[in-house]
Design a protein around this motif. Structure first.
Motif, PDB file in Angstrom:
ATOM      1  N   GLN A  46      -6.337 -32.036 -18.652  1.00  0.00           N
ATOM      2  CA  GLN A  46      -7.521 -32.467 -19.386  1.00  0.00           C
ATOM      3  C   GLN A  46      -8.591 -31.375 -19.448  1.00  0.00           C
ATOM      4  OE1 GLN A  46      -9.587 -35.851 -17.721  1.00  0.00           O
ATOM      5  NE2 GLN A  46     -10.636 -36.312 -19.628  1.00  0.00           N
ATOM      6  N   THR A  47      -8.871 -30.737 -18.298  1.00  0.00           N
ATOM      7  CA  THR A  47      -9.880 -29.676 -18.268  1.00  0.00           C
ATOM      8  C   THR A  47      -9.423 -28.460 -19.054  1.00  0.00           C
ATOM      9  OG1 THR A  47     -10.689 -30.428 -16.115  1.00  0.00           O
ATOM     10  CG2 THR A  47     -11.235 -28.177 -16.758  1.00  0.00           C
ATOM     11  N   LEU A  48      -8.155 -28.104 -18.934  1.00  0.00           N
ATOM     12  CA  LEU A  48      -7.609 -26.967 -19.681  1.00  0.00           C
ATOM     13  C   LEU A  48      -7.746 -27.204 -21.177  1.00  0.00           C
ATOM     14  CD1 LEU A  48      -5.989 -24.329 -19.996  1.00  0.00           C
ATOM     15  CD2 LEU A  48      -3.893 -25.699 -19.736  1.00  0.00           C
ATOM     16  N   ARG A  49      -7.419 -28.406 -21.622  1.00  0.00           N
ATOM     17  CA  ARG A  49      -7.505 -28.705 -23.054  1.00  0.00           C
ATOM     18  C   ARG A  49      -8.949 -28.598 -23.546  1.00  0.00           C
ATOM     19  NH1 ARG A  49      -6.159 -34.378 -26.032  1.00  0.00           N
ATOM     20  NH2 ARG A  49      -5.930 -33.566 -28.152  1.00  0.00           N
ATOM     21  N   LYS A  50      -9.900 -29.062 -22.749  1.00  0.00           N
ATOM     22  CA  LYS A  50     -11.312 -28.950 -23.132  1.00  0.00           C
ATOM     23  C   LYS A  50     -11.750 -27.491 -23.181  1.00  0.00           C
ATOM     24  CE  LYS A  50     -12.879 -33.502 -21.610  1.00  0.00           C
ATOM     25  NZ  LYS A  50     -13.722 -34.261 -20.652  1.00  0.00           N
TER      26      LYS A  50
END
Length: 376
Positions: free
Chosen positions: A327-331
């Motif tokens: 999730q953080t990587l995608r953001k």
């Protein structure tokens, strides 16, 4: 009135697209490695496509399916030729879910049965029967849970064979590359064996090509990598590059009966004009071949990334599985690197770019992914 709160949204409003790039209302440009859920097949705002839509809407945007529509006939001929299914018939509807609904209905009409085998982790749509054969209890309402679906692990041929041997299975429905399910691939041995078992037990084989089809896998249909010929093939998403459209390809073993199937908007003049333009561009720009080449290049490069646990897929349908939640990587990719990707579950990035993605754009993505991973 407010919008019903259906999706968690990124705080970005996209206002323009061109090729494999999109722009938000603040003027920020993004590399689009998701294509709006694999819908943008030939690139955003392709001039051949936009001109075809503009010409058609100036002439006739819609009329009933109670009269001859030459655009439908032209599209059927072109699609049969491009896909290698000249001897199949075509039924046009509005979405992939509708295509699966009608495929399952037609199969049930054909053999009079009502049970369907579907793969675990499958996704076939959100309408009544399509959601029943989708392996996600959270989106299946009580009114949809009618006991028609039996979920069996993908590639476990013995398990599918055991269910088929009961003699009551109407159809088997399979995504040869699962999309929402994490870019899981059906094997050659499984699909060959399933085709033989379906024939032996009088069961229809449906291949859901809504996400994995239309050139995305590097062949026109993903099942063509596996050497099988389904009885029914469902398509949607990239068929008209963003104009709502779906289709069902129907084998010659079916006989049409007036009134069994029907649609108001399906195969309308605007949709057909867009779909014909998509086929023009796919052929003229050799986008199926491009998807194969650029997709293989991405796969070869991504397997070298030390933080990626596994890379799966074919062509420009790739899943990148990490050993940490993404999730953080995608953001970071979206807000810092200005790259849109999709996801599947908690640990998989999903890449579904336009089939026109270039090697230069692929390298740009690889560079930006490395940067995003430095702080992940």
């Amino acid at each position: 009135m407010n919008l019903f709160d259906v999706y968690p949204l990124f705080d970005i409003a996209i206002t323009k697209g061109e090729g494999c790039r999109i722009r938000d209302e603040q003027g920020n440009d993004y590399l689009d490695l998701y294509g709006g859920h694999a819908v943008i097949s030939i690139g955003h705002s392709h001039p051949v496509y936009t001109a075809a839509i503009a010409r058609q809407v100036q002439t006739l945007g819609f009329y009933s399916n109670s009269v001859v529509n030459r655009l439908q006939q032209s599209f059927a001929e072109r699609l049969g030729h491009v896909s290698g299914y000249d001897d199949y018939a075509l039924f046009l509807i509005n979405s992939g879910a509708e295509a699966n609904e009608n495929a399952l209905k037609l199969a049930s009409f054909h053999n009079g049965r009502r049970r369907v085998l579907c793969a675990t982790n499958s996704f076939h749509g959100r309408t009544s029967l399509a959601v029943e054969v989708t392996d996600n209890a959270k989106i299946t309402a009580p009114v949809n849970a009618n006991g028609h679906a039996t979920f069996v692990p993908l590639n476990d041929l013995d398990a599918w064979h055991a269910e088929l041997a009961k003699g009551d299975v109407c159809a088997c429905i399979v995504e040869c590359i699962q999309g929402v399910g994490g870019i899981r691939l059906a094997t050659h041995a499984f699909m060959q064996g399933l085709r033989e078992a379906c024939d032996a037990y009088g069961t229809l084989l449906i291949c859901d090509e809504i996400q994995c089809g239309y050139g995305r896998s590097g062949l026109f249909f993903a099942h063509q990598h596996l050497g099988v010929k389904p009885d029914l093939i469902t398509v949607g998403k990239g068929i008209a590059n963003g104009f709502p459209m779906g289709a069902l390809l129907i084998s010659p073993r079916f006989t049409a009966v007036h009134g069994q199937l029907g649609t108001t908007f399906g195969g309308n003049h605007l949709a057909c004009a867009g779909a014909l333009a998509v086929l023009d561009v796919i052929e003229q720009e050799k986008l199926v071949e491009n998807a194969s080449a650029v997709g293989q290049y991405l796969l070869d490069e991504l397997v070298r990334f030390p933080r990626i646990k596994e890379v799966r897929g074919k062509g420009l349908m790739l899943g990148l599985e990490f050993d940490f939640p993404i999730q953080t990587l995608r953001k970071r990719l979206i807000y810092e690197q200005h790259v849109f990707t999709g996801s599947s579950g908690t640990h998989i990035l999903r890449l579904l770019p336009p089939l026109s993605l270039s090697f230069t754009e692929a390298d740009e993505f690889l560079h930006k992914l490395r940067k995003a991973l430095e702080t992940a």
